[in-house]
Write a protein that holds these residues in place. Structure first.
Motif, PDB file in Angstrom:
ATOM      1  N   ILE A 132      25.735  55.949  40.176  1.00 58.24           N
ATOM      2  CA  ILE A 132      26.649  55.738  41.302  1.00 58.24           C
ATOM      3  C   ILE A 132      27.798  54.857  40.834  1.00 58.24           C
ATOM      4  O   ILE A 132      27.582  53.754  40.319  1.00 58.24           O
ATOM      5  N   THR A 133      29.014  55.350  40.995  1.00 59.89           N
ATOM      6  CA  THR A 133      30.186  54.673  40.422  1.00 59.89           C
ATOM      7  C   THR A 133      31.274  54.422  41.468  1.00 59.89           C
ATOM      8  O   THR A 133      31.401  55.158  42.452  1.00 59.89           O
ATOM      9  N   ALA A 134      32.055  53.392  41.205  1.00 64.85           N
ATOM     10  CA  ALA A 134      33.272  53.098  41.964  1.00 64.85           C
ATOM     11  C   ALA A 134      34.109  52.153  41.111  1.00 64.85           C
ATOM     12  O   ALA A 134      33.571  51.223  40.521  1.00 64.85           O
ATOM     13  N   HIS A 135      35.399  52.374  41.046  1.00 62.77           N
ATOM     14  CA  HIS A 135      36.230  51.476  40.228  1.00 62.77           C
ATOM     15  C   HIS A 135      36.719  50.307  41.064  1.00 62.77           C
ATOM     16  O   HIS A 135      37.067  50.455  42.240  1.00 62.77           O
ATOM     17  N   PHE A 136      36.731  49.120  40.449  1.00 61.56           N
ATOM     18  CA  PHE A 136      37.166  47.917  41.166  1.00 61.56           C
ATOM     19  C   PHE A 136      38.571  47.475  40.787  1.00 61.56           C
ATOM     20  O   PHE A 136      39.132  46.577  41.427  1.00 61.56           O
ATOM     21  N   ASN A 181      40.574  50.636  45.232  1.00 58.04           N
ATOM     22  CA  ASN A 181      39.300  51.173  45.672  1.00 58.04           C
ATOM     23  C   ASN A 181      38.343  50.025  45.961  1.00 58.04           C
ATOM     24  O   ASN A 181      37.213  50.010  45.546  1.00 58.04           O
ATOM     25  N   ALA A 182      38.888  49.013  46.666  1.00 59.74           N
ATOM     26  CA  ALA A 182      37.981  47.983  47.161  1.00 59.74           C
ATOM     27  C   ALA A 182      36.922  48.604  48.059  1.00 59.74           C
ATOM     28  O   ALA A 182      35.787  48.130  48.122  1.00 59.74           O
ATOM     29  N   SER A 183      37.288  49.695  48.727  1.00 61.56           N
ATOM     30  CA  SER A 183      36.347  50.355  49.629  1.00 61.56           C
ATOM     31  C   SER A 183      35.132  50.900  48.888  1.00 61.56           C
ATOM     32  O   SER A 183      33.983  50.646  49.263  1.00 61.56           O
ATOM     33  N   LEU A 197      21.581  53.889  38.450  1.00 59.86           N
ATOM     34  CA  LEU A 197      22.469  52.990  37.731  1.00 59.86           C
ATOM     35  C   LEU A 197      23.739  52.840  38.557  1.00 59.86           C
ATOM     36  O   LEU A 197      24.388  53.829  38.894  1.00 59.86           O
ATOM     37  N   PHE A 198      24.073  51.595  38.899  1.00 59.09           N
ATOM     38  CA  PHE A 198      25.256  51.296  39.698  1.00 59.09           C
ATOM     39  C   PHE A 198      26.326  50.703  38.791  1.00 59.09           C
ATOM     40  O   PHE A 198      26.106  49.663  38.165  1.00 59.09           O
ATOM     41  N   ALA A 199      27.477  51.365  38.717  1.00 60.11           N
ATOM     42  CA  ALA A 199      28.527  50.932  37.801  1.00 60.11           C
ATOM     43  C   ALA A 199      29.829  50.694  38.558  1.00 60.11           C
ATOM     44  O   ALA A 199      30.435  51.637  39.087  1.00 60.11           O
ATOM     45  N   ALA A 200      30.227  49.421  38.651  1.00 53.64           N
ATOM     46  CA  ALA A 200      31.556  49.066  39.140  1.00 53.64           C
ATOM     47  C   ALA A 200      32.481  49.111  37.923  1.00 53.64           C
ATOM     48  O   ALA A 200      32.367  48.282  37.016  1.00 53.64           O
ATOM     49  N   LEU A 201      33.354  50.089  37.901  1.00 52.71           N
ATOM     50  CA  LEU A 201      34.092  50.422  36.686  1.00 52.71           C
ATOM     51  C   LEU A 201      35.496  49.820  36.676  1.00 52.71           C
ATOM     52  O   LEU A 201      36.172  49.743  37.702  1.00 52.71           O
ATOM     53  N   ASP A 202      35.918  49.433  35.492  1.00 48.87           N
ATOM     54  CA  ASP A 202      37.241  48.860  35.268  1.00 48.87           C
ATOM     55  C   ASP A 202      38.131  49.929  34.622  1.00 48.87           C
ATOM     56  O   ASP A 202      37.645  50.908  34.043  1.00 48.87           O
ATOM     57  N   MET A 228      32.588  57.142  44.298  1.00 45.13           N
ATOM     58  CA  MET A 228      33.237  56.796  45.565  1.00 45.13           C
ATOM     59  C   MET A 228      34.601  56.178  45.275  1.00 45.13           C
ATOM     60  O   MET A 228      34.697  55.183  44.574  1.00 45.13           O
ATOM     61  N   ASP A 229      35.643  56.765  45.839  1.00 42.23           N
ATOM     62  CA  ASP A 229      37.002  56.277  45.597  1.00 42.23           C
ATOM     63  C   ASP A 229      37.860  56.623  46.814  1.00 42.23           C
ATOM     64  O   ASP A 229      38.175  57.791  47.029  1.00 42.23           O
TER      65      ASP A 229
END
Length: 308
Positions: free
Chosen positions: A110-114, A136-138, A160-165, A194-195
């Motif tokens: 599960i990914t989302a960029h910060f 994509n703070a959301s 695996l939870f990845a807050a991506l840069d 999620m974006d």
């Protein structure tokens, strides 16, 4: 006899009500996360800045508080890339949490960029900060609460939870994660990205990716039935230019490796990549509903993918 039946019915109703209630995220924390990550103090969270570091530390603190495991020192996967725009090598840092599965060795990522785009030319009102509330703070806020949920409710698959840069600089964090994934890539059952999930005037959220993974559509339809926002499909047809979202966000790095993906997001709005993408312009109820809808879909995937 009738009293016993009534008591049993009341008991079963209370259980079903609790289960339905428990299959939701903490909406107050969800809103708190997006408010912090999109605040002016973080100056747009551009990769390589102090403010990007502040966002990352917040994410690490929240994951650590949730009790989640990690596969990296201090939750951080560091990577380097050459930025043509900056004319130099930049350091990016993904934040990784891991929840071991109770049944399957397969992994749902599960990914989302910060990160966002930082500071730019000021508007006529003097606003130069690209806050990136929806983008994509959301997605990052949702990731934090989904991670917490699955720590408290262990899934069958590992997650695996990845807050991506570095997404805004060419999916750099996602490419780094895929290139140096801590398990064999064959173990990844699905990437859920999620974006931009916090606002839509039509009450619509898209699940893009079913053109390439048609077997996932019926699962999503079942999981989303009767729920808000309305889950729609599309934006994944090859040859449709910018209307094809297949490589538009971090799921693109997984797609390029042949890994199934579903991308949750809304269509572009008037504040996309503008200084006006601020917390005050999100739709809190839409955001809460969208996050809980995504949770429902993840829960269903966790059940159904075991049958494959």
């Amino acid at each position: 006899m009738h009293l016993r039946i009534k008591l049993l019915a009341a008991f079963l109703f209370s259980i079903s009500t609790f289960q339905a209630f428990s299959q939701s995220v903490d909406d107050k924390k969800l809103i708190r996360h997006i408010a912090y990550l999109s605040a002016d103090d973080l100056k747009g969270r551009k990769t390589g800045t102090v403010e990007n570091d502040m966002a990352r530390e917040y994410i690490i603190d929240e994951l650590r508080t949730s009790g989640i495991n990690t596969l990296y020192a201090d939750f951080t996967e560091e990577f380097r890339f050459q930025s043509r725009r900056e004319g130099k090598t930049l350091v990016g840092k993904n934040v990784i949490g891991f929840v071991p599965g109770t049944v399957s060795k397969k992994i749902i990522v599960i990914t989302a960029h910060f990160d966002h785009v930082g500071i730019g030319k000021a508007t006529a009102e003097g606003d130069s900060i690209f806050n990136g509330a929806d983008d994509n703070a959301s997605g990052t806020a949702a990731l934090l609460e989904l991670a917490k949920y699955f720590v408290e409710n262990p899934p069958k698959h590992s997650m695996l939870f990845a807050a991506l840069d570095g997404e805004e600089m060419g999916l750099q964090g996602a490419r780094a994660l895929v290139a140096d994934f801590p398990f064999d890539l064959d173990q990844i059952a699905l990437n859920i990205n999620m974006d931009m999930i916090s606002r839509n005037e039509k009450g619509e959220l898209y699940a893009s990716g079913t053109y390439h993974n048609p077997e996932l559509k019926s699962i999503l339809e079942e999981a989303s039935a009767g729920k808000k926002p309305q889950l729609k499909f599309g934006h994944d047809l090859p040859g449709t230019g910018s209307d094809d979202w297949t490589k538009s966000s971090d799921h693109g790095a997984f797609f390029e490796k042949g890994i199934p993906h579903i991308y949750f997001g809304v269509e572009d709005h008037e504040d996309y990549h503008k200084q006006s993408d601020e917390f005050k312009n999100i739709d809190p109820q839409f955001f809460i509903d969208a996050t809980n809808l995504i949770l429902s879909c993840v829960l269903r995937f966790d059940e159904v993918l075991l049958k494959e």
